[in-house]
Design a protein around this motif. Structure first.
Motif, mmCIF file in Angstrom:
data_model
loop_
_atom_site.group_PDB
_atom_site.id
_atom_site.type_symbol
_atom_site.label_atom_id
_atom_site.label_comp_id
_atom_site.label_asym_id
_atom_site.label_seq_id
_atom_site.Cartn_x
_atom_site.Cartn_y
_atom_site.Cartn_z
ATOM 1 N N GLN A 183 33.964 35.146 32.826
ATOM 2 C CA GLN A 183 34.532 35.799 31.654
ATOM 3 C C GLN A 183 34.306 37.312 31.711
ATOM 4 N N LEU A 184 33.114 37.723 32.076
ATOM 5 C CA LEU A 184 32.812 39.155 32.188
ATOM 6 C C LEU A 184 33.646 39.806 33.287
ATOM 7 N N ARG A 185 33.786 39.121 34.408
ATOM 8 C CA ARG A 185 34.576 39.674 35.516
ATOM 9 C C ARG A 185 36.043 39.836 35.118
ATOM 10 N N GLN A 186 36.562 38.887 34.356
ATOM 11 C CA GLN A 186 37.949 38.985 33.910
ATOM 12 C C GLN A 186 38.155 40.167 32.973
ATOM 13 N N GLN A 187 37.077 40.610 32.331
ATOM 14 C CA GLN A 187 37.142 41.768 31.443
ATOM 15 C C GLN A 187 36.828 43.073 32.191
ATOM 16 N N ASN A 188 36.762 42.977 33.530
ATOM 17 C CA ASN A 188 36.477 44.139 34.387
ATOM 18 C C ASN A 188 35.137 44.790 34.058
ATOM 19 N N ILE A 189 34.171 43.969 33.686
ATOM 20 C CA ILE A 189 32.816 44.437 33.424
ATOM 21 C C ILE A 189 31.987 44.265 34.691
ATOM 22 N N PRO A 190 31.303 45.301 35.152
ATOM 23 C CA PRO A 190 30.466 45.173 36.344
ATOM 24 C C PRO A 190 29.346 44.157 36.103
ATOM 25 N N VAL A 191 29.364 43.078 36.835
ATOM 26 C CA VAL A 191 28.360 42.033 36.654
ATOM 27 C C VAL A 191 27.811 41.609 38.007
#
Length: 216
Positions: A183-191
């Motif tokens: 979910q975080l990756r789909q929001q382009n959040i560096p994880v």
């Protein structure tokens, strides 16, 4: 150095870089974790005296273990104290505003850390280690409550043996964790997601140190 803010004890571990990480944990844990952090380290602030089952749970839920406590669901109250009392007092004492402010927690502390992302802009870095994301309704909540502001970096880790518990509720932890990471990756959040060796109680302090380091 230590100081009291209400029922909480804050312990300061000054680092080499102009960043601060707030850790939900004791002074003893903080000493071991700070020593294990690679240079250059953020200043680490340990917050002790938390009623974990009550203050780190986002809403009431039944206990996870027979003989344990039910979850009180008072995370919003604790977050208010963290934002409006602990952070201002801490940074006044330190004498600087950090370039970035991080939050780190293990188990229920990791759950609280991820929940906080959708509640406040106070933190820019997050480290959740073995987070209790199996918590009732948390996955659905996380999916529908994106971060208040785009984090600079999110670090998430989980032991490879944690899903093997006989507790069917908690056995969903890996499935839920991987959905949150995606979910975080789909929001382009560096994880940064990494798997640790062992179950929930293995090498906790070093896991936390690695998780904080991975949030930079």
């Amino acid at each position: 150095m230590s100081m009291a803010v209400g029922p909480y004890t804050l312990t300061f571990f000054p680092g080499e870089r102009p960043d601060i990480f707030y850790l939900l944990g004791s002074e003893e844990e903080g000493q071991a974790i700070f020593a294990a952090l690679p240079l250059s380290r953020p200043t680490l602030i340990c917050i002790n005296g938390i009623d974990w089952d009550r203050e780190l749970s986002p809403w009431p839920a039944s206990r996870a273990f027979k003989g344990g406590n039910d979850f009180g669901g008072d995370a919003a109250t604790f977050l208010n104290v963290l934002e409006n009392q602990i952070i201002p007092v801490t940074e006044q004492e330190l004498g600087f505003t950090p370039e970035s402010r991080g939050l780190a927690g293990y188990s229920l502390g990791g759950l609280f850390t991820l929940w906080t992302m959708g509640q406040t802009r106070a933190f820019q870095r997050f480290a959740s280690m073995s987070g209790s994301v199996w918590y009732d309704d948390f996955l659905d909540f996380f999916i529908h409550h994106p971060p208040q502001a785009t984090p600079l970096k999110v670090s998430i880790s989980l032991g490879d043996g944690e899903k093997k518990t006989k507790n069917q509720r908690m056995a969903r932890v890996e499935e839920c964790t991987l959905i949150i990471v995606e979910q975080l990756r789909q929001q382009n959040i560096p994880v940064c997601y990494h798997t640790e060796s062992g179950g929930h109680f293995n090498d906790v302090n070093n896991r936390i140190a690695r998780g904080i380091a991975a949030a930079f």
